[in-house]
Each structure stands twice: as structure tokens, then as C-alpha cells.
Write an enzyme that holds these catalytic residues in place. Structure first.
Site, PDB file in Angstrom:
ATOM      1  N   CYS A 182       0.812  -1.215   0.000  1.00 19.79           N
ATOM      2  CA  CYS A 182       0.000   0.000   0.000  1.00 19.79           C
ATOM      3  C   CYS A 182       0.842   1.260   0.000  1.00 19.79           C
ATOM      4  O   CYS A 182       0.892   1.989   1.006  1.00 19.79           O
ATOM      5  CB  CYS A 182      -0.938  -0.031   1.198  1.00 19.79           C
ATOM      6  SG  CYS A 182      -2.020  -1.439   1.069  1.00 19.79           S
ATOM      7  N   TYR A 233      21.398  -7.404  -3.879  1.00 18.51           N
ATOM      8  CA  TYR A 233      20.683  -6.341  -3.158  1.00 18.51           C
ATOM      9  C   TYR A 233      19.165  -6.421  -3.370  1.00 18.51           C
ATOM     10  O   TYR A 233      18.499  -5.402  -3.462  1.00 18.51           O
ATOM     11  CB  TYR A 233      21.216  -4.954  -3.551  1.00 18.51           C
ATOM     12  CG  TYR A 233      22.697  -4.803  -3.291  1.00 18.51           C
ATOM     13  CD1 TYR A 233      23.171  -4.780  -1.986  1.00 18.51           C
ATOM     14  CD2 TYR A 233      23.616  -4.685  -4.326  1.00 18.51           C
ATOM     15  CE1 TYR A 233      24.534  -4.661  -1.728  1.00 18.51           C
ATOM     16  CE2 TYR A 233      24.975  -4.565  -4.084  1.00 18.51           C
ATOM     17  CZ  TYR A 233      25.427  -4.559  -2.780  1.00 18.51           C
ATOM     18  OH  TYR A 233      26.762  -4.444  -2.518  1.00 18.51           O
TER      19      TYR A 233
HETATM   20  N1  LLP Z   1      32.884  -3.056   0.162  1.00 16.66           N
HETATM   21  C1  LLP Z   1      32.244  -2.122   0.878  1.00 16.66           C
HETATM   22  C2  LLP Z   1      32.934  -1.494   1.997  1.00 16.66           C
HETATM   23  C3  LLP Z   1      30.932  -1.762   0.554  1.00 16.66           C
HETATM   24  O1  LLP Z   1      30.307  -0.823   1.253  1.00 16.66           O
HETATM   25  C4  LLP Z   1      30.283  -2.392  -0.543  1.00 16.66           C
HETATM   26  C5  LLP Z   1      28.892  -2.052  -0.900  1.00 16.66           C
HETATM   27  C6  LLP Z   1      30.985  -3.372  -1.252  1.00 16.66           C
HETATM   28  C7  LLP Z   1      32.301  -3.675  -0.880  1.00 16.66           C
HETATM   29  C8  LLP Z   1      30.388  -4.116  -2.413  1.00 16.66           C
HETATM   30  O2  LLP Z   1      30.075  -3.268  -3.458  1.00 16.66           O
HETATM   31  P1  LLP Z   1      29.547  -3.864  -4.847  1.00 16.66           P
HETATM   32  O3  LLP Z   1      30.687  -4.640  -5.479  1.00 16.66           O
HETATM   33  O4  LLP Z   1      28.401  -4.722  -4.550  1.00 16.66           O
HETATM   34  O5  LLP Z   1      29.177  -2.659  -5.633  1.00 16.66           O
HETATM   35  N2  LLP Z   1      21.965  -1.484  -2.117  1.00 16.66           N
HETATM   36  C9  LLP Z   1      22.643  -0.763  -3.175  1.00 16.66           C
HETATM   37  C10 LLP Z   1      24.147  -1.026  -3.161  1.00 16.66           C
HETATM   38  C11 LLP Z   1      24.795  -0.683  -1.839  1.00 16.66           C
HETATM   39  C12 LLP Z   1      26.273  -0.973  -1.815  1.00 16.66           C
HETATM   40  C13 LLP Z   1      26.813  -0.865  -0.433  1.00 16.66           C
HETATM   41  N3  LLP Z   1      28.206  -1.179  -0.291  1.00 16.66           N
HETATM   42  C14 LLP Z   1      22.008  -1.164  -4.509  1.00 16.66           C
HETATM   43  O6  LLP Z   1      21.101  -1.978  -4.523  1.00 16.66           O
HETATM   44  O7  LLP Z   1      22.391  -0.647  -5.550  1.00 16.66           O
END
Ligand code: LLP
Length: 429
Positions: free
Chosen positions: A357, A385
Site C-alpha cells: 500500500c 541487493y
Molecule cells: N565493500 C564495501 C565497503 C561496501 O560498502 C560495498 C557495498 C561493497 C564492498 C560491495 O560493493 P559492490 O561490489 O556490490 O558494488 N543497495 C545498493 C548497493 C549498496 C552498496 C553498499 N556497499 C544497490 O542496490 O544498488
């Protein structure tokens, strides 16, 4: 939309593709999975995860490198098990994630602990099991960690997360390496923080870390961040503090909607060339990829409940919602949405929305679909995510999850019942 035109539109993922009019994950028809397990249902391809990992492994061939999967992207136990068995370590951000690593058979010595707000209790648990490194994000945290480790007669291995002040050119909510972000220690304060860390009795400096953001689709921000980090390594080592490993974080983007991020091996060819040129090519390297290992390996299946034509908009109401797939509501994120059994026809333009909602509960806007009630749709690029950010909002049980391995399917998480969602609650007398 015809089957063949749909096939062309899928984000580059050979393990999730149409065979004729049927969308398959590896050797399994998604329509069969929806029938057997119900919807909403997350389905992951093991081969897709391992091939994403292989791109990094190729990139690091001949180097000392540890890949620590950033498990916040998808922390389901069987997903962690796939990466643990493939030799990965894990980047964690809570004691809860640490418990998951241990439950999945991960090696605590290959765990790095990131995050701006670690509690004393979390530090203690991580020290007790002997994690590989704490990525410390503030000078205040250095003092607390030293205190906790010293009280246990230990020295905590630390790396400082430095903030290189580089624009990753991504969504503001997922940029982390700019001055205005809460993350990391400012570049200009880093040397002082390292001197402080080296002076504390409960710490052992082992590395340096940076992570500039997520869904990064260009190489330049990485190359710039690397230059900034290597400048610091030179300064820190000149001050007599040895930096054993260099951690470049995660952040590599995936193809959601025609995005063209570099392949992991191509990105690392450039980064390693820079490391070599600056004399750091033989250092121990660490990375923390999340999305790029799992994002395109998963889909979310959802059933069309009702079609609701309107004057301004036609709505396609499905049984998945913002509690299952929060990225569109949170970041206006785009996920491709396709039928699991493609049909021919002209199609109608719909907003695809869930039952929650809130007007913010949308999954896709202005999508042309040939669809009727009872059909199953697949929301693509839903491996990262999505499940890990899902909630019970509107007392909706979380979706079930299936891992596909060739023609085998494994139910890796049961669908949550309404009872599960309030099992820890209590009425008062
Ligand atoms: N290392 C650290 C310290 C991080 O904060 C993150 C992600 C990663 C590695 C991994 O990043 P990646 O390779 O997944 O880009 N919920 C958001 C993304 C948040 C990312 C947070 N930190 C989305 O759905 O786009």
C-alpha cells in the site's frame, strides 16, 4: 514481443536465456520452477556466479590476491557456500554476517570486517574467531578496537579505509568515496591515523583499504582512486609503517539496462598495469566485489495477479512488491522484466506494481508486455541487493529461493509464512 526479440534484450548472461519461447536458468525452465515452488521466487544460476568469479580469477592470475565476496549483496547461506568452496573470503559488515559465513563453512581467516559502526560486541566476536582484518573507518574506532583486543590479550589486524575523494559517477546513495560521505578516513588525515594506529597496543597495521561506491561502470574512477591510495602507501611506508596488503574494495557495475561496465579481467589488467608501473604489482591484493559476482546471476519470478487499465496508466499488478525488490523504490533502479513464456503480439505499456500500500511500490515503469493474469514474469538482474534487502513490510513473508546447478534445482530457502514473520512477538497481559 517475440521470443527472439526478447532474447536479444537480456542483459549479457548466457546462463539465463530463452530456449524457444521458454526462459531458462541453465537447464531448468523458469515456468516449471514457478509452478513447483510458487511466487515470488528468487532463482540463481550457480554457473553464472562462478563465471563472474572466474573473470576476477583470470584478472589476478599470477598475482597474490584474495577475493572477499561482499556478502551484503546476497547473504543466503547456499550462495556463500558456492563462493567459500571456490576459495573466496568474505567482506562482512556485522556480526550477523559473520555468523552466516561460519554457518556456510567459510574460513574466518579470510574475512574482512568493514563498516562505520562496529560495536564492541561485534569486535569481540570477530577477534574470537580470528578474522583476517578489520577495515577501520575512523580514528575513534581505532581506539575502541585496540581497547577490545588488548582486553583479550590480542592484537587486532587492521587496515584503514581511506576516502580518496574520487567521484565514482554513480547514484548518490551508493557513492561512498567522496568528501561528503560518512565512510572512511579523509585522505589528508590518513597518515596521522596510521601513526596513531601504529602506536596503539591492541592493533597491528596490516593494510590499506578503499571503496568508492557501487554500480561503477567506468574505469577512470578506479584508476584515480588507485593513484590516490598508492600516494598514501608511499607516505605511510616512508613513516616506517609497513603496508602488507592493498584492498581496492568492490563496486564494479553490472548490465541492468544496456550498461557497459568493463569486464573484471579487463578492469584489473589496467589496474595491475598501474600497480606494476608504480612498483606495487607484487603486493598482496584484496578486493570486495558484491554485485558483480551475483547481480546478473539471479531473477525474481512473480505472477501477474490483475491487469488494471486506466486513463493515464495501465497497471500490471504482480505478487512481488517493494518488500521483495526494494531497489526501484529506493534508487529508482531499473530491472528488466520479461515473461518466462514469451508470447507474440503487440503488447501494452504497463507500470508493473506490487500489492504493497504505497505509490512507491513499483517494480518497472512504462514496460511493453504481452501479458495476462496468471502469467509469470521474471525480474532480471535480481541476484544482488534484492533478497538481502527484502523486508516483511505489510506482513509479507519473504520469498523462497532456488539455486540451479545444471539441470538440478535446490530449494535453498523456504518461503516465510505469516507465522514466521511474527514468531518472535508477544502479546501483553
Ligand atoms: N565493500 C564495501 C565497503 C561496501 O560498502 C560495498 C557495498 C561493497 C564492498 C560491495 O560493493 P559492490 O561490489 O556490490 O558494488 N543497495 C545498493 C548497493 C549498496 C552498496 C553498499 N556497499 C544497490 O542496490 O544498488
Amino acid at each position: 514481443m517475440t521470443a527472439s526479440s526478447t532474447a536479444l534484450a537480456l542483459p549479457g548472461q548466457p546462463h539465463i536465456a530463452y530456449q524457444g519461447s521458454e526462459l531458462m536458468v541453465e537447464g531448468v525452465r523458469l515456468s516449471d520452477l514457478a509452478r513447483t515452488h510458487g511466487t515470488p521466487l528468487f532463482v540463481y544460476s550457480k554457473a553464472a556466479m562462478l563465471s563472474a568469479l572466474a573473470a576476477y580469477q583470470r584478472g589476478f592470475a599470477g598475482r597474490q590476491a584474495q577475493i572477499c565476496y561482499a556478502m551484503k549483496a546476497n547473504s543466503s547461506l547456499a550462495v556463500l557456500q558456492v563462493f567459500a568452496n571456490a576459495g573466496c573470503g568474505f567482506d562482512i559488515v556485522s556480526a550477523g554476517e559473520l555468523a552466516r559465513v561460519l554457518a556456510a563453512g567459510g574460513d574466518p581467516a579470510k574475512v574482512i570486517f568493514s563498516g562505520v559502526g562496529k560495536t564492541r560486541a561485534e569486535m569481540k566476536q570477530a577477534l574470537k574467531v580470528g578474522i583476517g582484518c578489520f577495515n577501520v573507518e575512523s580514528e575513534a574506532e581505532l581506539d575502541v578496537l585496540s581497547d577490545v583486543a588488548a582486553s583479550m590479550g590480542l592484537k587486532a589486524p587492521v587496515s584503514l579505509r581511506v576516502n580518496p575523494n574520487v567521484d565514482p559517477k554513480t547514484h548518490p546513495y551508493i557513492s561512498t568515496g567522496l568528501k561528503g560521505n560518512k565512510f572512511g578516513i579523509a585522505h589528508e588525515d590518513a597518515l596521522r591515523a596510521y601513526r596513531h594506529a601504529a602506536s596503539l597496543p591492541g592493533l597491528k597495521v596490516v593494510g590499506i583499504d578503499c571503496h568508492i561506491g557501487s554500480q561503477i561502470t567506468e574505469m577512470t574512477p578506479y584508476l584515480d582512486a588507485m593513484d590516490r591510495v598508492l600516494d598514501l602507501v608511499a607516505d605511510i611506508e616512508a613513516a616506517g609503517i609497513a603496508i602488507h596488503h592493498i584492498d581496492f574494495g568492490g563496486g564494479l557495475g553490472i548490465n541492468y539496462n544496456g550498461d557497459t561496465p568493463p569486464e573484471a579481467d579487463a578492469l584489473w589488467a589496467q589496474l595491475l598495469a598501474k600497480l606494476d608501473a608504480r612498483g606495487y604489482g607484487q603486493r598482496q591484493l584484496m578486493i570486495e566485489p558484491g554485485r558483480s559476482l551475483v547481480g546478473n546471476a539471479g531473477v525474481c519470478l512473480t505472477e501477474v495477479l490483475y491487469l488494471k487499465p486506466g486513463e493515464q496508466k495501465n497497471f500490471c499488478i504482480v505478487d512481488a512488491a517493494m518488500n521483495d525488490l526494494p531497489r526501484p523504490a529506493m534508487y529508482q533502479a531499473f530491472h528488466q522484466i520479461v515473461p518466462v513464456s514469451a508470447k507474440t503480439g503487440d503488447g501494452v505499456v504497463y507500470d508493473i506494481v506490487g500489492p504493497v500500500c504505497e505509490s512507491g511500490d513499483w517494480i518497472g515503469r512504462d514496460r511493453q508486455l504481452v501479458v495476462q493474469a496468471g502469467d509469470t514474469l521474471a525480474v532480471l538482474s535480481a541476484g544482488a541487493y534484492c533478497m538481502s534487502m527484502s523486508s516483511n513490510y505489510n506482513t509479507r513473508g519473504r520469498a523462497a529461493e532456488v539455486l540451479v546447478d545444471g539441470t538440478k534445482t535446490h530449494l535453498i530457502r523456504q518461503r516465510e509464512s505469516a507465522f514466521d514473520t511474527f514468531a518472535l512477538e508477544q502479546l501483553v497481559d
